[in-house]
Design an enzyme around this catalytic site. Sequence first.
Site, PDB file in Angstrom:
ATOM      1  CG  ASP A   1      -3.911  -7.868   2.376  1.00  0.00           C
ATOM      2  OD1 ASP A   1      -2.990  -7.779   1.538  1.00  0.00           O
ATOM      3  OD2 ASP A   1      -3.707  -7.865   3.605  1.00  0.00           O
TER       4      ASP A   1
ATOM      5  CD  GLU B   1       1.915  -6.472   3.426  1.00  0.00           C
ATOM      6  OE1 GLU B   1       2.877  -6.126   4.160  1.00  0.00           O
ATOM      7  OE2 GLU B   1       0.950  -5.719   3.193  1.00  0.00           O
ATOM      8  CD  GLU B   2      -1.580  -3.627   4.292  1.00  0.00           C
ATOM      9  OE1 GLU B   2      -1.003  -3.328   5.358  1.00  0.00           O
ATOM     10  OE2 GLU B   2      -1.346  -3.057   3.222  1.00  0.00           O
TER      11      GLU B   2
END
Length: 436
Positions: A96, A163-164
């Site tokens: 991402d 992930e962010e």
Amino acid sequence: MKTLIASIALLSSASAATASNLDQQVTRALPELEALYLHLHQNPELSLQEKKTGARLAAELKQLGFKVTERVGGYGVVGLLKNGEGPTVMIRADTDGLPIIEQTGKPYASKVRVKDANNNTVGVMHGCGHDIHMTSFIGAAEQLVANRDKWQGTLMMVAQPAEEVGAGAKAMLKEGLFSQFAKPDHVLGLHVSAALPAGKVAISPGYALANVDSVDIIVKGQGGHGAYPHTTIDPVVLASRIVLGIQTITSREISPLKPSVITVGSIHGGSKHNIISNEVKLQLTLRSYDREVRDQQIAALERLTKGIALSAGLPEALAPVVYVHEEESIPSTYNEPALANRVTDSIRNELGEAQVLKSDPVMAGEDFGLYGRTEDNIPITIFWLGGVNPEEYQRAQQTGEPLPSLHSSKFAPDYPLAIRTGVRAMTASALDLFNQ
């Protein structure tokens, strides 16, 4: 443009592939990998929206002969390549981008604009280096396929979304990543560093990244006219006392031998100069390594905020509300020391002693740590991949001028050297784990 399959054919026609000539093989594959990087960099997607990115990575893995499953835990991708009996090695990359308008001035800069979850128009940029991660991921898969006569086992490639926002690893594990596909014996990952020159790698055995918690605190009060503060209980004053009081949690309640960070990143309250409001909102980030410290931080916040409010005469019914965003919480990343040391040796053998450093733990967070937190207790290791142009790094060291950090709109890694190093480091590590 040649496909990666064509690149593999070229590699296979060369001399027998071995780890000792990996550098030459990666050099030949680099033009195709750079083209992939530029595509990914110019087409970033926000967390939970990585549809096209996932499809591109799935296509690359299919070309390489992997059995590929898409849309795992959102837009995650799992590729499996069985190559005889042996261990299962998982390599993970995150996919991402971030809601940042790129300001690097590079001719290949992202110009993407999209609507976010709140319907705001935002820029999108790979400001955390996930484009480097994905390209190194595909490059390592390519090399391991080309060298499949040099290892036995199962190669498990996992392209992880979100992930962010701390959601991707949770979602993929929840959908049975280790039960429906394969249970790895080792899990490897890498992350670009904005404080390390390209060409180098750094590893931290043991704790590498921190527990991360997002916390909201709603401080209530009894508002009124700013000219008559004695008739109110001012939540702005209470919030100010709380912000200062919070500083004593780490300094006076938690052992100085155990890292702890509590940062108040946002404070909002009131609407006009002469109005005392009824409410102030705080937003905090909490960082630690030990689970016990994390729990201690939260308990102290609840006790301290309530105590300050009661000391001001606020009724208990209006005590501050401390809300932990459990859905966003991620645990610390613990690099299993034996695996971390083994990976360190592999990368040193490939890159050279001077190119591999021991790094200190950092208080940033990464949901990669979740792969080592299942009941299987699978050993994991993530290493830092230098991203800064070596000349720029040296100049910054001499002048003291700060370098653009990760998540900066001006972060522009030296991608050719970083990718080349990342592919070599990851491939060498995997080959050694298959043949340990």
